[in-house]
Design a protein around this motif. Sequence first.
Motif, short mmCIF file in Angstrom:
data_model
loop_
_atom_site.label_atom_id
_atom_site.label_comp_id
_atom_site.label_asym_id
_atom_site.label_seq_id
_atom_site.Cartn_x
_atom_site.Cartn_y
_atom_site.Cartn_z
N THR A 121 79.41 76.64 66.52
CA THR A 121 79.87 76.48 65.14
C THR A 121 79.50 75.11 64.61
OG1 THR A 121 81.71 78.01 65.52
CG2 THR A 121 81.91 76.52 63.64
N HIS A 122 79.57 74.10 65.45
CA HIS A 122 79.28 72.74 64.99
C HIS A 122 77.85 72.60 64.49
CE1 HIS A 122 82.87 70.21 66.00
NE2 HIS A 122 83.21 71.36 66.51
N GLY A 151 84.16 66.12 62.22
CA GLY A 151 84.92 65.12 62.96
C GLY A 151 85.29 65.63 64.34
N ASP A 152 86.48 65.27 64.80
CA ASP A 152 86.91 65.67 66.14
C ASP A 152 86.91 67.19 66.27
OD1 ASP A 152 87.26 63.03 66.81
OD2 ASP A 152 89.41 63.02 66.31
N GLN A 153 86.55 67.66 67.45
CA GLN A 153 86.48 69.11 67.67
C GLN A 153 87.87 69.74 67.68
OE1 GLN A 153 83.83 70.23 70.78
NE2 GLN A 153 84.45 72.37 70.80
N VAL A 154 88.87 68.99 68.12
CA VAL A 154 90.24 69.50 68.19
C VAL A 154 91.15 68.61 67.35
CG1 VAL A 154 92.21 69.98 69.70
CG2 VAL A 154 89.88 70.49 70.49
N TRP A 155 91.92 69.21 66.47
CA TRP A 155 92.89 68.49 65.65
C TRP A 155 94.26 68.67 66.30
CZ3 TRP A 155 95.69 70.68 60.85
CH2 TRP A 155 96.49 69.69 60.26
N GLN A 156 94.88 67.58 66.69
CA GLN A 156 96.16 67.64 67.37
C GLN A 156 97.28 67.25 66.41
OE1 GLN A 156 96.29 66.38 71.58
NE2 GLN A 156 94.28 65.47 71.23
#
Length: 371
Positions: free
Chosen positions: A3-4, A12-17
């Motif tokens: 997807t990227h 931005g970051d692959q995972v949003w926490q």
Amino acid sequence: MSTHDLYANAPGDQVWQVPAAGSARFNWEYDLNSAGRDRLLALYQKGKDKQWDGAKRIDWDLEVDPYDPLGTPDEVLTLHGTRHWAKMTEKDKGTLRRHYAAWQFSQFLHGEQGAMICAARIVESVPDLDAKFYSATQTMDEARHAEIYGRFLHEKIGMLYPINDNLQSLLGDTLRDSRWDMPYLGMQVLIEGLALAAFGMIRDTTDKPLPKQILAYVMQDEARHVAFGRMALRDYYKQLTDAELREREEFVIEGCYLMRDRLRGIEVLENFGIPKKEAEEYSEQSEFLHLFRKLLFSRIVPCVKDIGLWGERLQKAYLDMGVFDLGDSSLDLLMTQDEEIAEALDRERFATEERERVAEVTGAIAEGAEG
């Protein structure tokens, strides 16, 4: 392909926490036949009965032109009539349509992942077991929607956009709040209410069969979700103090202004080399966007009024937005229409398949007779 590799802008970051807050609530009362719970249990049964497989119910063999995936007329594009439009070739205009569709459906996709996480949070935090049961079916619904939108973007458009900053902000505020009713209010009333209006506008105006199918079937599920949120919040908000209701009204006001003013696809125009300030001016001048922004609230305003959030400050905000009159709209009628449209598509598709089977059998019989 990752997807990227398809993002028009780097996400931005692959995972949003998002830090979790609040309590997980267990309920040891398993007899669901108590008085007053029959409405939610009926909705839970409907949620089980209406499960479907997006890989089978949707006709993924339908072709989509990525440069005109929705059949969007020139007049509704924000750049139409500007000095930039006059310089654009037909290829440029097709690329612009592709970017807008990618941006719209990407926000739908990110919103559905947010809805899945919010539904799971409701399972965890809501006190009543029948509400936990229904939320579990909704979590599956939202997973299916995210799967479908992701597939459409990957296979048919070939482009995605990151989550809009303001959608991400509202989603984060919803998830960080420790009060168990806030995922209902933030997601099912505000974010999904806006999404449903956008889904409906595209569903009712596109002449392209695949996106029409996708949106109709997703909206059939969402009709149940809105009903669930209304039931749960209407009952709970009757118990709150005036101060507690005002807090929730302030959340609604802030969220509505945020979504009205910021979900305009400015990112798309910036990718075409138009400065942000100029892109915002074009958005403000667009007659279509003015109409679209008002219609975005067609599901939210009557829902907010129905659940008991209708204080003076909230009413004043809706008057300022020009959407106060939507409070008298019939949500039940809208939801019934959503379900009927999906059922009509099913009947049409099944009838077509039946005619094709009959023609195939008739042809085989004729060939046999000739032989």
